[in-house]
Design a protein around this motif. Structure first.
Motif, PDB file in Angstrom:
ATOM      1  N   GLN A 187      27.278  47.196  36.567  1.00  0.00           N
ATOM      2  CA  GLN A 187      26.917  46.561  35.299  1.00  0.00           C
ATOM      3  C   GLN A 187      28.063  45.690  34.811  1.00  0.00           C
ATOM      4  O   GLN A 187      29.239  46.087  34.860  1.00  0.00           O
ATOM      5  CB  GLN A 187      26.596  47.622  34.245  1.00  0.00           C
ATOM      6  N   LEU A 188      27.718  44.484  34.338  1.00  0.00           N
ATOM      7  CA  LEU A 188      28.691  43.562  33.751  1.00  0.00           C
ATOM      8  C   LEU A 188      28.555  43.598  32.237  1.00  0.00           C
ATOM      9  O   LEU A 188      27.445  43.590  31.706  1.00  0.00           O
ATOM     10  CB  LEU A 188      28.457  42.128  34.244  1.00  0.00           C
ATOM     11  N   GLU A 189      29.684  43.595  31.564  1.00  0.00           N
ATOM     12  CA  GLU A 189      29.697  43.539  30.110  1.00  0.00           C
ATOM     13  C   GLU A 189      30.703  42.480  29.677  1.00  0.00           C
ATOM     14  O   GLU A 189      31.812  42.420  30.212  1.00  0.00           O
ATOM     15  CB  GLU A 189      30.096  44.893  29.516  1.00  0.00           C
ATOM     16  N   GLY A 190      30.312  41.643  28.731  1.00  0.00           N
ATOM     17  CA  GLY A 190      31.233  40.634  28.244  1.00  0.00           C
ATOM     18  C   GLY A 190      30.509  39.456  27.636  1.00  0.00           C
ATOM     19  O   GLY A 190      29.269  39.396  27.627  1.00  0.00           O
ATOM     20  N   ALA A 191      31.281  38.529  27.131  1.00  0.00           N
ATOM     21  CA  ALA A 191      30.714  37.332  26.511  1.00  0.00           C
ATOM     22  C   ALA A 191      30.112  36.418  27.564  1.00  0.00           C
ATOM     23  O   ALA A 191      30.603  36.338  28.693  1.00  0.00           O
ATOM     24  CB  ALA A 191      31.799  36.588  25.733  1.00  0.00           C
ATOM     25  N   MET A 192      29.035  35.736  27.215  1.00  0.00           N
ATOM     26  CA  MET A 192      28.379  34.811  28.138  1.00  0.00           C
ATOM     27  C   MET A 192      29.195  33.527  28.230  1.00  0.00           C
ATOM     28  O   MET A 192      28.988  32.572  27.479  1.00  0.00           O
ATOM     29  CB  MET A 192      26.954  34.502  27.655  1.00  0.00           C
ATOM     30  N   CYS A 193      30.140  33.529  29.151  1.00  0.00           N
ATOM     31  CA  CYS A 193      31.018  32.375  29.339  1.00  0.00           C
ATOM     32  C   CYS A 193      31.012  31.997  30.813  1.00  0.00           C
ATOM     33  O   CYS A 193      30.348  32.623  31.632  1.00  0.00           O
ATOM     34  CB  CYS A 193      32.433  32.696  28.863  1.00  0.00           C
ATOM     35  N   ASP A 194      31.778  30.968  31.154  1.00  0.00           N
ATOM     36  CA  ASP A 194      31.840  30.512  32.552  1.00  0.00           C
ATOM     37  C   ASP A 194      32.346  31.628  33.462  1.00  0.00           C
ATOM     38  O   ASP A 194      31.840  31.811  34.576  1.00  0.00           O
ATOM     39  CB  ASP A 194      32.737  29.282  32.662  1.00  0.00           C
ATOM     40  N   ASP A 195      33.361  32.363  33.011  1.00  0.00           N
ATOM     41  CA  ASP A 195      33.887  33.452  33.827  1.00  0.00           C
ATOM     42  C   ASP A 195      32.820  34.501  34.104  1.00  0.00           C
ATOM     43  O   ASP A 195      32.720  35.030  35.217  1.00  0.00           O
ATOM     44  CB  ASP A 195      35.078  34.112  33.127  1.00  0.00           C
ATOM     45  N   TYR A 196      32.007  34.815  33.100  1.00  0.00           N
ATOM     46  CA  TYR A 196      30.974  35.823  33.258  1.00  0.00           C
ATOM     47  C   TYR A 196      30.011  35.447  34.393  1.00  0.00           C
ATOM     48  O   TYR A 196      29.717  36.273  35.267  1.00  0.00           O
ATOM     49  CB  TYR A 196      30.198  35.996  31.949  1.00  0.00           C
ATOM     50  N   PHE A 197      29.558  34.212  34.391  1.00  0.00           N
ATOM     51  CA  PHE A 197      28.571  33.796  35.392  1.00  0.00           C
ATOM     52  C   PHE A 197      29.203  33.652  36.777  1.00  0.00           C
ATOM     53  O   PHE A 197      28.555  33.933  37.793  1.00  0.00           O
ATOM     54  CB  PHE A 197      27.903  32.496  34.961  1.00  0.00           C
ATOM     55  N   ARG A 198      30.475  33.242  36.827  1.00  0.00           N
ATOM     56  CA  ARG A 198      31.164  33.180  38.128  1.00  0.00           C
ATOM     57  C   ARG A 198      31.351  34.573  38.701  1.00  0.00           C
ATOM     58  O   ARG A 198      31.145  34.800  39.901  1.00  0.00           O
ATOM     59  CB  ARG A 198      32.519  32.489  37.967  1.00  0.00           C
ATOM     60  N   ILE A 199      31.734  35.525  37.845  1.00  0.00           N
ATOM     61  CA  ILE A 199      31.901  36.910  38.296  1.00  0.00           C
ATOM     62  C   ILE A 199      30.568  37.493  38.741  1.00  0.00           C
ATOM     63  O   ILE A 199      30.479  38.205  39.751  1.00  0.00           O
ATOM     64  CB  ILE A 199      32.521  37.754  37.164  1.00  0.00           C
ATOM     65  N   ARG A 200      29.510  37.187  38.006  1.00  0.00           N
ATOM     66  CA  ARG A 200      28.190  37.683  38.376  1.00  0.00           C
ATOM     67  C   ARG A 200      27.768  37.156  39.737  1.00  0.00           C
ATOM     68  O   ARG A 200      27.229  37.902  40.573  1.00  0.00           O
ATOM     69  CB  ARG A 200      27.156  37.289  37.320  1.00  0.00           C
ATOM     70  N   ASP A 201      28.004  35.870  39.994  1.00  0.00           N
ATOM     71  CA  ASP A 201      27.652  35.297  41.294  1.00  0.00           C
ATOM     72  C   ASP A 201      28.434  35.961  42.415  1.00  0.00           C
ATOM     73  O   ASP A 201      27.888  36.238  43.496  1.00  0.00           O
ATOM     74  CB  ASP A 201      27.908  33.786  41.294  1.00  0.00           C
ATOM     75  N   LEU A 202      29.726  36.223  42.173  1.00  0.00           N
ATOM     76  CA  LEU A 202      30.545  36.890  43.192  1.00  0.00           C
ATOM     77  C   LEU A 202      30.045  38.316  43.437  1.00  0.00           C
ATOM     78  O   LEU A 202      30.051  38.795  44.573  1.00  0.00           O
ATOM     79  CB  LEU A 202      32.017  36.918  42.759  1.00  0.00           C
ATOM     80  N   LEU A 203      29.597  38.978  42.377  1.00  0.00           N
ATOM     81  CA  LEU A 203      29.062  40.336  42.538  1.00  0.00           C
ATOM     82  C   LEU A 203      27.759  40.302  43.327  1.00  0.00           C
ATOM     83  O   LEU A 203      27.546  41.129  44.220  1.00  0.00           O
ATOM     84  CB  LEU A 203      28.832  40.966  41.168  1.00  0.00           C
ATOM     85  N   TYR A 204      26.891  39.346  43.029  1.00  0.00           N
ATOM     86  CA  TYR A 204      25.637  39.232  43.780  1.00  0.00           C
ATOM     87  C   TYR A 204      25.905  38.994  45.274  1.00  0.00           C
ATOM     88  O   TYR A 204      25.141  39.454  46.130  1.00  0.00           O
ATOM     89  CB  TYR A 204      24.789  38.082  43.229  1.00  0.00           C
ATOM     90  N   ASN A 205      26.990  38.289  45.571  1.00  0.00           N
ATOM     91  CA  ASN A 205      27.312  38.001  46.978  1.00  0.00           C
ATOM     92  C   ASN A 205      27.699  39.238  47.750  1.00  0.00           C
ATOM     93  O   ASN A 205      27.744  39.197  49.000  1.00  0.00           O
ATOM     94  CB  ASN A 205      28.433  36.968  47.062  1.00  0.00           C
ATOM     95  N   GLN A 206      27.990  40.336  47.040  1.00  0.00           N
ATOM     96  CA  GLN A 206      28.347  41.583  47.724  1.00  0.00           C
ATOM     97  C   GLN A 206      27.106  42.330  48.199  1.00  0.00           C
ATOM     98  O   GLN A 206      27.218  43.343  48.905  1.00  0.00           O
ATOM     99  CB  GLN A 206      29.154  42.488  46.783  1.00  0.00           C
ATOM    100  N   TYR A 207      25.936  41.854  47.816  1.00  0.00           N
ATOM    101  CA  TYR A 207      24.679  42.513  48.176  1.00  0.00           C
ATOM    102  C   TYR A 207      23.876  41.626  49.138  1.00  0.00           C
ATOM    103  O   TYR A 207      24.046  40.406  49.171  1.00  0.00           O
ATOM    104  CB  TYR A 207      23.816  42.756  46.935  1.00  0.00           C
ATOM    105  N   ALA A 208      23.006  42.295  49.865  1.00  0.00           N
ATOM    106  CA  ALA A 208      21.916  41.585  50.541  1.00  0.00           C
ATOM    107  C   ALA A 208      20.721  41.681  49.611  1.00  0.00           C
ATOM    108  O   ALA A 208      20.251  42.774  49.291  1.00  0.00           O
ATOM    109  CB  ALA A 208      21.596  42.227  51.888  1.00  0.00           C
ATOM    110  N   ILE A 209      20.239  40.546  49.110  1.00  0.00           N
ATOM    111  CA  ILE A 209      19.171  40.532  48.132  1.00  0.00           C
ATOM    112  C   ILE A 209      17.896  40.038  48.796  1.00  0.00           C
ATOM    113  O   ILE A 209      17.854  38.935  49.353  1.00  0.00           O
ATOM    114  CB  ILE A 209      19.530  39.617  46.936  1.00  0.00           C
ATOM    115  N   ILE A 210      16.858  40.867  48.762  1.00  0.00           N
ATOM    116  CA  ILE A 210      15.581  40.482  49.383  1.00  0.00           C
ATOM    117  C   ILE A 210      14.468  40.633  48.361  1.00  0.00           C
ATOM    118  O   ILE A 210      14.613  41.316  47.368  1.00  0.00           O
ATOM    119  CB  ILE A 210      15.263  41.311  50.646  1.00  0.00           C
TER     120      ILE A 210
END
Length: 210
Positions: A187-210
């Protein structure tokens, strides 16, 4: 994935019911047994269950056009894809090229036998056919993998983020917190800023999403 009404007796899923009273377990097992393609196991205390056997694996053939339409995602050493389809049993002639001896003693190829034997020379092949687009309802994204916060910290640092642990929570650039729960959910917690979305994308890259 769906299957047709043919008498397919293969097991798709095995469920193991534990940590309940005998009456509650038997009642749940009886209810779950109504589900098609599910085998219910209710081991006693201390009884071992072999969940690695391949006797319950259902093997089938995919049409070329189905395979070419799949969008694979890599998960460690394997690749996974979601498919909506219908399993059908189709007759297909065996490709054995067996030989038989005719009455006059000559050897002839099996392909020259009478058409009356066609049924005997055919196998029922479970084949996955694609469902029409208008029938497919879609599905929620499935995240496959169990990334660790320590590994994700290194990923963030390689991308130039400042990441440190505080009370078991990964704090990134003092603006975003990354938590991992016992069930494996991140789970990510924080303000909706550029860093938040970059971190979220990096986290998604750790998964195989189908």
């Amino acid at each position: 994935m769906e299957k047709d009404s043919s008498d397919l007796s293969e097991i798709f899923v095995s469920w193991i019911l534990v940590r309940g009273t005998k009456d509650a377990t038997d009642s749940m097992a009886e209810y779950c047994s109504r589900l098609d393609g599910v085998k219910i196991l209710t081991p006693n205390v201390g009884e071992m269950v072999d969940a690695t056997r391949e006797s319950h694996i259902f093997q089938l053939r995919l049409r070329d056009y189905v395979v070419s339409s799949l969008d694979f995602a890599k998960a460690k050493e394997i690749e996974l894809a979601w498919v909506d389809g219908l399993i059908e049993l189709k007759k297909e002639k065996r490709d054995t090229k067996a030989m038989y001896e005719a009455e006059d003693g000559e050897i002839a190829d099996e392909d020259k036998k009478d058409d009356d034997d066609d049924d005997d020379s055919a196998d029922l092949i479970p084949t996955l056919e694609a469902l029409p687009d208008q029938v497919i309802q879609g599905h929620k994204a499935v995240f496959i993998n169990e990334p660790k916060l320590a590994d994700f910290k290194r990923v963030l640092q390689l991308e130039g983020f400042q990441a440190e642990f505080a009370g078991g929570v990964l704090i990134v650039n003092d603006t975003v917190a990354v938590r991992r729960y016992e069930a494996g959910r991140m789970q990510l917690e924080g303000a909706m800023c550029d860093d938040y979305f970059r971190i979220r994308d990096l986290l998604y890259n750790q998964y195989a999403i189908i």
